[in-house]
Design a protein around this motif. Structure first.
Motif, short mmCIF file in Angstrom:
data_model
loop_
_atom_site.label_atom_id
_atom_site.label_comp_id
_atom_site.label_asym_id
_atom_site.label_seq_id
_atom_site.Cartn_x
_atom_site.Cartn_y
_atom_site.Cartn_z
N GLU A 48 0.83 -1.21 0.00
CA GLU A 48 0.00 0.00 0.00
C GLU A 48 0.86 1.25 0.00
OE1 GLU A 48 -2.31 -0.78 3.51
OE2 GLU A 48 -3.96 -1.63 2.36
N GLN A 49 1.94 1.25 0.77
CA GLN A 49 2.83 2.40 0.84
C GLN A 49 3.47 2.67 -0.52
OE1 GLN A 49 3.03 4.42 3.53
NE2 GLN A 49 4.26 5.75 2.24
N ARG A 50 3.87 1.62 -1.23
CA ARG A 50 4.46 1.80 -2.57
C ARG A 50 3.44 2.36 -3.55
NH1 ARG A 50 8.27 -2.90 -4.43
NH2 ARG A 50 8.73 -1.39 -6.06
N LEU A 51 2.18 1.88 -3.47
CA LEU A 51 1.13 2.43 -4.33
C LEU A 51 0.93 3.91 -4.06
CD1 LEU A 51 -1.61 -0.38 -4.19
CD2 LEU A 51 -0.04 0.12 -6.07
N LEU A 52 0.96 4.29 -2.78
CA LEU A 52 0.81 5.69 -2.39
C LEU A 52 1.98 6.53 -2.92
CD1 LEU A 52 -0.92 7.65 -0.68
CD2 LEU A 52 0.57 7.10 1.24
N GLU A 53 3.20 6.03 -2.75
CA GLU A 53 4.39 6.77 -3.21
C GLU A 53 4.39 6.96 -4.72
OE1 GLU A 53 7.57 4.36 -1.70
OE2 GLU A 53 7.23 5.01 0.37
N PRO A 61 -6.63 3.62 2.81
CA PRO A 61 -7.86 3.57 3.61
C PRO A 61 -7.66 2.73 4.86
CG PRO A 61 -8.04 2.13 1.71
CD PRO A 61 -6.74 2.86 1.58
N PRO A 62 -8.37 3.08 5.93
CA PRO A 62 -8.26 2.27 7.15
C PRO A 62 -8.91 0.91 6.91
CG PRO A 62 -9.99 3.90 7.38
CD PRO A 62 -9.30 4.18 6.07
N PRO A 63 -8.49 -0.09 7.65
CA PRO A 63 -9.10 -1.41 7.46
C PRO A 63 -10.57 -1.40 7.88
CG PRO A 63 -7.57 -1.43 9.33
CD PRO A 63 -7.45 -0.10 8.68
#
Length: 92
Positions: A48-53, A61-63
């Motif tokens: 998820e962090q890589r997608l954001l970057e 999104p929160p779980p």
């Protein structure tokens, strides 16, 4: 495992070109397996962090912790051919 020289790699590539398509596919499967074994597995949070970057997503999104909205959902009948058939046709 040592590093391969450029000339050795070039010779190997030329050898691979002489293989039949089936042999090349088998070789690719073997190489893919080797790479999968050596590649470190990414956690969902790292993914998820890589997608954001990369700007693919704008926020993480929160779980989902409250499943109440999903408990009483009902399937609907859809007429026509299955979506999978439409996708296959469009790819042709």
């Amino acid at each position: 495992m040592g590093t391969m020289t450029t000339s050795s790699l070039d010779r190997l590539i030329e050898e691979v070109k002489t293989l039949t398509p089936d042999e090349q596919r088998n070789l690719r499967d073997i190489v893919d397996e080797l790479l999968a074994k050596t590649a470190p597995q990414m956690t969902e949070e790292e993914f998820e962090q890589r997608l954001l970057e990369k700007g693919i997503i704008s926020r993480i999104p929160p779980p989902i912790t409250d499943l109440t909205p999903y408990r009483n959902r009902k399937l609907i009948e859809v007429k026509g051919k299955p979506l999978s058939e439409t996708i296959i046709e469009e790819r042709r």
